[in-house]
Design a protein around this motif. Structure first.
Motif: not given
Lengths: 356, 339
Positions: A48-51, A154-160
């Motif tokens: 999801v975060l590409n880490k 916030s990034e997760i919220a956008k992808k949620a």
């Protein structure tokens, strides 16, 4: 309550959380009781975060349980911790993220000890070299895994796919956040938000649409307390702590409890079964109890992962009422099946606590 | 005529300025705000006899009238010394030359936010002793922020005093008796209220203090508990849930109250350390200014021609502050007459 006051406190407890390239160390308790949580965390970071995150199969316990129950000497603990850092060094990482809150506290305690007593660090280096032939560099950044989710909330919220909102009422879910004692009570300045009004989980909950409940026993320990639970004669302390917390939070009728500590998740989840059997009390109107999710599990839920891939079926308190409130789609037939759709068996029903 | 600068226009500064003007010196008060009276200006009544605070401030102001030059809105930016002359560079851009300086910068109240576990500025019904004085502006019952009449109230002693965790080992001296005074004032307004004071020790050091303490118990039924507060939480109905320890019984205690009053202690005033550094005055571990000798030279600093009075050299009651100010005026007089 005045959020402004909390914001003033939070300003004093901010820390650097690395952006990428993490060396992950698992939790003894989490991977045994909630094995899907850590898998979910790795999936979130990678997919999801590409880490870049490395989960080293060679790493071991930090010995935290043994250390806090006085069966592992500190010198041994430090050498084991040094070995974890050596694995990180060998793999070329500098950012260390433990899954376990007790491990996090222990790593901080040992780093602080080494900072103040360099001769102890040198002795540990020598012990590790003698025992394993390894050497290590101290981590540049060490944060708890929940800090990483906080950083990218916030990034997760956008992808949620889902928000922490009751789809039937349109109101925010009422969420209890429970922080493990070793996250901030030992080193408040190494936390997000400090020990009194920690921000790491409340920031995540609010970002994803939930409402945090500030109940009187919010700061109270889950009851694990190591010696309280591992010494059988002391287990009454554990469950009296669990009961104290639930007695205090239940008037607020929370929809959900979120934890960042593996032990807390065990005792707040499975503790509800113990209280129901011993005291005849269930802490929710519907009789199912209050669902307790780890921060990784919650993140997986809002991102739309299959609840049974996350491992929510191994929770004592049934999660379906919560999933229904959020609007999560799930297949109840697959709750207790393996990936080949074979039934794994179903847990025994408690006497009083309703389960699905 | 020798010129003297008095830095700080609280009660110490006003008293020392007046006494020096009586001795025919030319005196400037350098005051950073635009009012005189310092902390006392914000207080309603004073322990132990409930004298209205404004009477003291008004009396001091009247004494000063036309005798002392007051430089409002001014602070010392820099200081230099040439022989016996002290040169002060002020924030208004002017430079003043003086023959002596008296430091009366007083104190600041401990910032209760630093005791995070007490929930000040998070829970609206956790207030400081200074804020409680605002409730005493009239005789109406004390109410919560939700306009509920206070039925149970807890005073917490030693907030920011005798607390190594916040870096303050010193006793602020006047908080114990202030709590007794304020508890009585609450009892007078809310006669049915249960009033608890949680103390470490009760330091009733001066005349009439013990009498007031006894009166609080016998006449007003105020309950004194030797105990320490662990943490404050808020209940769903906005009442406050306290976890304490009764240190005499050695037992934990839980109490639900409507209002918590934090007896905030004294710390050295804002910019006091910078001023002390600029003027070459040592400060103690408690950050208050150090005189040469705490017995016989309480107002004399290690730097010739610079004196200290009032709470700049440590917590004091108003009576002690005024006496200290007069003492400092005499020291200045002796110094200037010897030169």
């Amino acid at each position: 309550m005045k959020n402004r006051g909390k914001q003033l406190i939070w300003q004093n407890y901010q820390k650097d959380i690395a952006d990428d390239h993490f060396f992950y160390v698992r939790s003894c308790i989490r991977q045994n009781f909630f094995p899907g949580a850590e898998t979910t965390f790795l999936r979130i970071l990678k997919d999801v975060l590409n880490k870049d995150v490395y989960d080293d199969p060679s790493h071991t316990t930090c010995t935290g349980i043994g250390y806090h129950t006085d069966i592992v000497p500190l010198e041994t603990t430090m050498t084991v911790v040094a070995r974890q850092f050596a694995l990180m060094t060998e793999k070329g990482y500098k950012n260390f993220i433990p899954s376990c809150v007790t491990s996090f506290g222990l790593y901080l305690e040992i780093l602080e000890t080494w900072h103040n007593y360099p001769e102890v660090l040198e002795k540990t280096r020598s012990n590790l070299m003698l025992a394993t032939g390894r050497s290590f560099v101290l981590p540049e950044n060490i944060v708890h895994a929940s800090d990483v989710i906080y950083k990218f909330r916030s990034e997760i919220a956008k992808k949620a796919k889902y928000r922490l909102v009751n789809i039937h009422t349109g109101k925010p879910l009422k969420v209890v956040e429970h922080i493990g004692c070793h996250y901030a009570k030992m080193f408040p300045d190494k936390s997000v938000g400090g020990a009194e009004f920690p921000r790491v989980l409340s920031g995540i909950i609010e970002e994803w649409g939930g409402e945090v409940i500030d109940y009187p026993e919010r700061r109270h320990c889950c009851g694990f307390g190591f010696r309280q639970y591992f010494i059988k004669a002391n287990r009454g302390y554990t469950f009296s702590s669990v009961k104290k917390k639930f007695d205090s939070m239940s008037p607020y009728e929370p929809d959900l409890i979120v934890t960042n500590c593996p032990g807390c998740n065990v005792f707040l989840d499975k503790g509800q079964y113990v209280i129901s059997e011993q005291e005849g009390i269930v802490y929710s109107r519907d009789g199912y109890g209050i669902p307790v999710l780890t921060f990784e599990e919650l993140t997986g839920v809002v991102l739309g992962f299959d609840p049974w891939d996350i491992g929510l079926q191994v929770h004592q308190v049934s999660v379906e009422p919560l999933l229904d409130k959020i609007g999560v789609k799930y297949d109840i037939q697959k709750k207790y099946t393996d990936k080949n759709n074979r039934l794994l068996g179903k847990p025994v029903k408690p006497t009083l606590l309703k389960t699905l | 005529m020798p010129r003297i600068a008095v830095i700080g226009g609280g009660v110490a500064g006003m008293e020392v300025a007046f006494r020096l003007s009586q001795l025919s010196f030319e005196v400037d008060i350098i005051e950073k705000s635009f009012i005189l009276g310092g902390h006392v200006h914000k207080w309603q009544k004073l322990f132990p006899d409930f004298t209205p605070a404004h009477q003291i401030v008004d009396q001091l102001k009247n004494q000063l009238r036309d005798k002392v030059n007051i430089l409002f809105g001014n602070e010392v930016i820099k200081a230099e010394q040439e022989n016996t002359k002290h040169i002060l560079y002020l924030s208004d851009g002017t430079t003043q030359v003086y023959d002596a300086i008296v430091i009366t910068t007083g104190f600041k109240l401990f910032n209760a936010n630093r005791k995070e576990e007490y929930g000040y500025s998070v829970y609206p019904n956790v207030i400081t002793s200074s804020e409680l004085e605002e409730y005493f502006q009239n005789d109406k019952p004390i109410i919560t922020k939700e306009n509920r009449i206070v039925e149970r109230i807890a005073f917490i002693h030693c907030v920011g005093s005798r607390d190594e965790k916040v870096g303050n080992r010193h006793c602020s001296k006047v908080c114990c008796i202030t709590a007794v005074k304020q508890a009585i004032e609450v009892a007078q307004r809310n006669p049915d209220a249960e009033i608890y004071l949680f103390y470490m020790d009760l330091r009733m050091f001066d005349r009439k203090f013990e009498d007031l303490y006894l009166q609080a118990q016998t006449e007003y039924g105020i309950k004194f508990v030797r105990g320490r507060l662990s943490e404050v939480s808020e209940k769903a109905d906005s009442r406050l849930f306290l976890k304490l320890e009764d240190t005499l019984l050695g037992k934990p205690l839980r109490l639900t109250v409507d209002l918590v009053v934090l007896m905030v202690g004294m710390e050295t005033a804002e910019n006091s350390i910078q001023l002390a550094n600029a003027l070459g005055i040592p400060v103690g571990q408690d950050n208050f200014m150090l005189p040469v000798n705490c017995h016989s030279q309480k107002n004399i600093t290690g730097n010739r021609g610079i004196f200290v009075a009032g709470c700049a050299s440590g917590p004091k009651s108003i009576g002690e502050t005024l006496a200290d100010a007069r003492s400092a005026a005499l020291e200045v007089y002796s110094y200037l007459n010897c030169n």
